[in-house]
Design an enzyme around this catalytic site. Structure first.
Site, mmCIF file in Angstrom:
data_model
loop_
_atom_site.group_PDB
_atom_site.id
_atom_site.type_symbol
_atom_site.label_atom_id
_atom_site.label_comp_id
_atom_site.label_asym_id
_atom_site.label_seq_id
_atom_site.Cartn_x
_atom_site.Cartn_y
_atom_site.Cartn_z
ATOM 1 N N GLY A 113 0.798 -1.219 0.000
ATOM 2 C CA GLY A 113 0.000 0.000 0.000
ATOM 3 C C GLY A 113 0.829 1.266 0.000
ATOM 4 N N GLU A 157 0.713 4.477 -5.268
ATOM 5 C CA GLU A 157 -0.642 4.788 -5.699
ATOM 6 C C GLU A 157 -1.257 3.515 -6.285
ATOM 7 O OE1 GLU A 157 -2.258 7.658 -5.363
ATOM 8 O OE2 GLU A 157 -0.536 8.598 -4.386
ATOM 9 N N ASP A 196 3.361 12.704 -8.740
ATOM 10 C CA ASP A 196 3.158 12.909 -7.307
ATOM 11 C C ASP A 196 4.175 13.900 -6.764
ATOM 12 O OD1 ASP A 196 2.097 12.253 -4.624
ATOM 13 O OD2 ASP A 196 4.047 11.304 -4.343
ATOM 14 N N LYS A 237 3.704 17.859 -5.233
ATOM 15 C CA LYS A 237 4.255 18.275 -3.940
ATOM 16 C C LYS A 237 5.170 19.489 -4.094
ATOM 17 C CE LYS A 237 3.839 13.680 -1.923
ATOM 18 N NZ LYS A 237 4.524 12.420 -1.567
ATOM 19 N N GLY A 258 3.772 5.158 3.421
ATOM 20 C CA GLY A 258 2.772 4.344 4.103
ATOM 21 C C GLY A 258 1.490 5.103 4.366
#
Length: 199
Positions: free
Chosen positions: A50, A53, A64, A68, A177
């Site tokens: 997990g 994505e 991603d 950011k 995470g």
């Protein structure tokens, strides 16, 4: 880390440069990867845990990290758009199996044949006139690098400001995470509420 940049900006200390491993998933993968390993296998493990994505191509493509960088730039008071960023795309093939392994090995040997460790590093920098340079790329890591001994789940950033352009402000924390992401979002929401309550 955006909170650190925001605090510097609000205190009147202009942020000049920000650097760090903005992608928790790519950090998790490349802190463990060594030449000879299968990138696809580490990517599979990260997805099962997990950490990536739902579609790992989002992580590999660098979008991603680009988002950011945009958030940090806005917190620093900079005018910056996603289209202005120079982002390395690691989606080298249509599949994420052995084909990706072969393509990545080919890229690695062509660009950094002697490198044994990598980190996907994002950077934002201004020239002092609101012109912003943003980039993110997979870079070789040497023993002197702050990313060399970084644990796979840790995030590390450095912020340079006008008051001390030589010595960076270090910021370190959990970077990968579901729990880390939720905690970071919660912290930012509380900071935003506090900010608007004071204005």
């Amino acid at each position: 880390m955006p909170q650190t940049v925001r605090e510097c900006y609000e205190a009147g200390d202009s942020v000049l440069k920000v650097e760090g491993n903005f992608s928790g998933s790519l950090t998790w993968i490349f802190q463990q990867y060594r030449p000879g390993d299968k990138l696809s296998e580490l990517l599979r493990k990260a997805r099962e845990a997990g950490i990536t994505e739902p579609d790992p191509r989002t992580d590999l493509g660098g979008m991603d990290v680009a988002k950011k960088l945009l958030i940090v730039a806005r917190e620093a008071g900079w005018d910056f758009e996603l289209a202005d960023a120079d982002i390395q795309d690691l989606v080298l093939t249509s599949s994420l199996d052995e084909e990706l392994d072969a393509a990545f090995d080919q890229w690695r040997l062509a660009n950094y044949p002697d490198a044994t460790q990598f980190c996907y590093v994002g950077r934002l920098e201004t020239d002092g006139h609101q012109r912003v340079k943003a980039s993110a790329a997979l870079e070789p890591v040497t023993g002197e690098s702050p990313y060399a001994e970084l644990a796979p789940e840790r995030a590390y950033f450095r912020v340079w400001t006008a008051k001390d352009p030589v010595k960076a402000i270090p910021v370190e924390g959990v970077g990968a995470g579901l729990e880390a992401t939720a905690a970071a979002v919660h912290k930012d929401v509380l900071a935003a509420i506090k900010h608007y309550d004071n204005h």
